[in-house]
Design a protein around this motif. Structure first.
Motif, short mmCIF file in Angstrom:
data_model
loop_
_atom_site.label_atom_id
_atom_site.label_comp_id
_atom_site.label_asym_id
_atom_site.label_seq_id
_atom_site.Cartn_x
_atom_site.Cartn_y
_atom_site.Cartn_z
N GLY A 44 0.82 -1.21 0.00
CA GLY A 44 0.00 0.00 0.00
C GLY A 44 0.85 1.26 0.00
O GLY A 44 0.59 2.20 -0.75
N ALA A 45 1.88 1.26 0.83
CA ALA A 45 2.79 2.42 0.88
C ALA A 45 3.51 2.59 -0.44
O ALA A 45 3.69 3.72 -0.93
N ASP A 48 1.13 4.07 -2.98
CA ASP A 48 0.98 5.51 -2.74
C ASP A 48 2.17 6.27 -3.32
O ASP A 48 2.02 7.36 -3.88
N LEU A 51 1.77 6.64 -7.01
CA LEU A 51 0.83 7.72 -7.32
C LEU A 51 1.49 9.08 -7.17
O LEU A 51 1.28 9.98 -7.99
#
Length: 122
Positions: A44-45, A48, A51
């Motif tokens: 998830g990190a 991110d 992105l």
């Protein structure tokens, strides 16, 4: 337009998932459960960070030639079969990449707000 719609519906879907109450303690928490949750968090990190990288590219604040390639593990489904050493290496990769990319926005924030502690986390 479809890309913007997709981001919105993804956000709505995640908001729906947030409403799902999960019973606490219905599954035993063992070593593999900890590894799975750690893998979810690392990926998830890293996503991110991808992105953020894409936003910096779109804003022309970084050049593609300044960036490193993104490892394939980021896009693989989370698993409990990953070792603690692998998770540590993934954390190191994410932290190293984040240092460079995050600093771009933090510098802009410090300049625009005159707040020397912009991006400071205590």
């Amino acid at each position: 337009m479809k890309s913007a719609q997709s981001r919105l519906t993804d956000g709505f879907s995640n908001s729906g998932l947030d409403l799902l109450e999960r019973p606490v303690g219905d599954r035993p928490v063992d070593h593999s459960a900890h590894l799975f949750r750690a893998d979810v968090a690392r990926k998830g990190a890293a996503l991110d960070l991808v992105l953020l990288r894409n936003r910096l590219l779109a804003m022309e604040l970084v050049k593609p030639s300044d960036l490193h390639s993104v490892p394939a593990w980021i896009f693989e489904p989370p698993t409990s079969k990953v070792s603690a050493d692998t998770l540590a290496a993934r954390l190191d990769w994410t932290a190293g990449e984040a240092t460079e990319l995050v600093e771009v926005g933090c510098n802009i924030g410090r300049q625009k707000t005159n707040e020397t502690l912009f991006c400071s986390v205590e």
